[in-house]
Design a protein around this motif. Structure first.
Motif, PDB file in Angstrom:
ATOM      1  N   GLY A 267       0.798  -1.212   0.000  1.00 45.01           N
ATOM      2  CA  GLY A 267       0.000   0.000   0.000  1.00 45.01           C
ATOM      3  C   GLY A 267       0.832   1.262   0.000  1.00 45.01           C
ATOM      4  N   VAL A 268       2.059   1.167  -0.504  1.00 50.45           N
ATOM      5  CA  VAL A 268       2.952   2.325  -0.560  1.00 50.45           C
ATOM      6  C   VAL A 268       2.849   2.965  -1.939  1.00 50.45           C
ATOM      7  CG1 VAL A 268       5.338   3.120  -0.418  1.00 50.45           C
ATOM      8  CG2 VAL A 268       4.532   1.305   1.112  1.00 50.45           C
ATOM      9  N   HIS A 269       2.638   4.265  -1.966  1.00 49.41           N
ATOM     10  CA  HIS A 269       2.529   4.989  -3.236  1.00 49.41           C
ATOM     11  C   HIS A 269       3.923   5.348  -3.739  1.00 49.41           C
ATOM     12  CE1 HIS A 269      -1.783   5.277  -2.720  1.00 49.41           C
ATOM     13  NE2 HIS A 269      -1.599   5.763  -1.491  1.00 49.41           N
ATOM     14  N   VAL A 270       4.202   4.977  -4.998  1.00 53.79           N
ATOM     15  CA  VAL A 270       5.525   5.244  -5.555  1.00 53.79           C
ATOM     16  C   VAL A 270       5.418   5.751  -6.982  1.00 53.79           C
ATOM     17  CG1 VAL A 270       6.692   3.514  -4.118  1.00 53.79           C
ATOM     18  CG2 VAL A 270       5.777   2.848  -6.350  1.00 53.79           C
ATOM     19  N   ASP A 271       6.402   6.526  -7.359  1.00 57.35           N
ATOM     20  CA  ASP A 271       6.634   6.880  -8.752  1.00 57.35           C
ATOM     21  C   ASP A 271       7.890   6.128  -9.161  1.00 57.35           C
ATOM     22  OD1 ASP A 271       4.502   8.732  -9.014  1.00 57.35           O
ATOM     23  OD2 ASP A 271       5.703  10.264  -8.000  1.00 57.35           O
ATOM     24  N   LEU A 272       7.757   5.207 -10.105  1.00 56.65           N
ATOM     25  CA  LEU A 272       8.882   4.375 -10.515  1.00 56.65           C
ATOM     26  C   LEU A 272       9.653   5.036 -11.649  1.00 56.65           C
ATOM     27  CD1 LEU A 272       7.184   0.872 -10.406  1.00 56.65           C
ATOM     28  CD2 LEU A 272       8.721   1.887  -8.714  1.00 56.65           C
TER      29      LEU A 272
END
Length: 234
Positions: free
Chosen positions: A144-149
């Motif tokens: 549930g971690v929001h990331v920009d890859l």
């Protein structure tokens, strides 16, 4: 090369070096050193077996499309290949054996002064640099971690040091490269080892030659081979 010639796809470096003892267990010796030879197709002491040298990420593609009959590549490469190819990849390769070589781990690493745990608790959106986009996406989504890859192809450790990313997802062996760049490992995503992959068509048409190879590899690593039970998507 004849219709019965078996072609094995390998990448230079650690996987090649650690596959050699398995080949010897099957009575196969590669006759040229890939570090000194300019050839990309290497002969062996068995006239019906040859080795082709390709990029690690290309091994599944060569096997799937018939450029090679079998190959050795990391679990990470197979996962990313499956993600890129979609459902079609699950019918393109058999994955009969974990060879247990080239062991390492896929991990999340951050600068030593970055409070990763706090950022995750607070729901911060993290910028993560990686070559392994599918693995990273699935891992962070499961938490549930929001990331920009941010996809990179090398020198991952540089990304946090230049402000490009907050964290990286990369392969870690000894951890010395992370330490040298003042990075710390904060999460272990999965253990990685190299797998044997086989083209189903080759297994059918060249079974008399390939099956003994699989059995020799299996004896060498102490694991029974199941050439028809596992696909790349297993």
């Amino acid at each position: 090369m004849t219709a019965e010639t078996v072609t094995l796809a390998l990448s230079k470096g650690r996987i090649f070096d650690e596959t050699l003892p398995l080949l010897r267990a099957a009575g196969i010796e590669v006759l040229e050193n890939p570090e000194t030879s300019r050839k990309l197709i290497l002969p062996t002491n068995q006239p019906d077996v040859r080795v082709v040298l390709v990029r690690a990420t290309d091994v599944p593609t060569y096997v799937e499309h018939g450029g090679a009959d079998l190959g050795v590549c990391g679990k990470d490469t197979l996962i990313e290949h499956e993600a890129a190819r979609g459902d079609a990849a699950t019918v393109g390769l058999y994955r009969p054996l974990d060879l247990g070589i080239a062991r390492c781990r896929m991990s999340v690493a951050v600068p030593a002064d970055f409070d990763y745990a706090r950022a995750v608790r607070q729901g911060a959106r993290l910028r993560v640099a990686t070559k392994y986009v599918a693995i990273a996406r699935e891992f962070f989504a499961s938490k549930g971690v929001h990331v920009d890859l941010i996809k990179l192809y090398g020198s991952m450790e540089l990304a946090p040091l230049t402000g490009l990313a907050d964290a990286i997802v990369d392969l870690v062996s000894t951890g010395n490269t992370l330490k040298a760049n003042r990075l710390v490992e904060v999460e272990r995503i999965m253990d990685i080892s190299s797998q044997l992959v086989v083209r189903p068509t080759s297994l059918k048409l060249k079974r008399a030659r390939i099956r003994p190879l699989l059995e020799a590899f299996a004896r060498a690593v102490g694991t029974p081979a199941t050439p028809t039970a596992a696909t790349i998507g297993a």
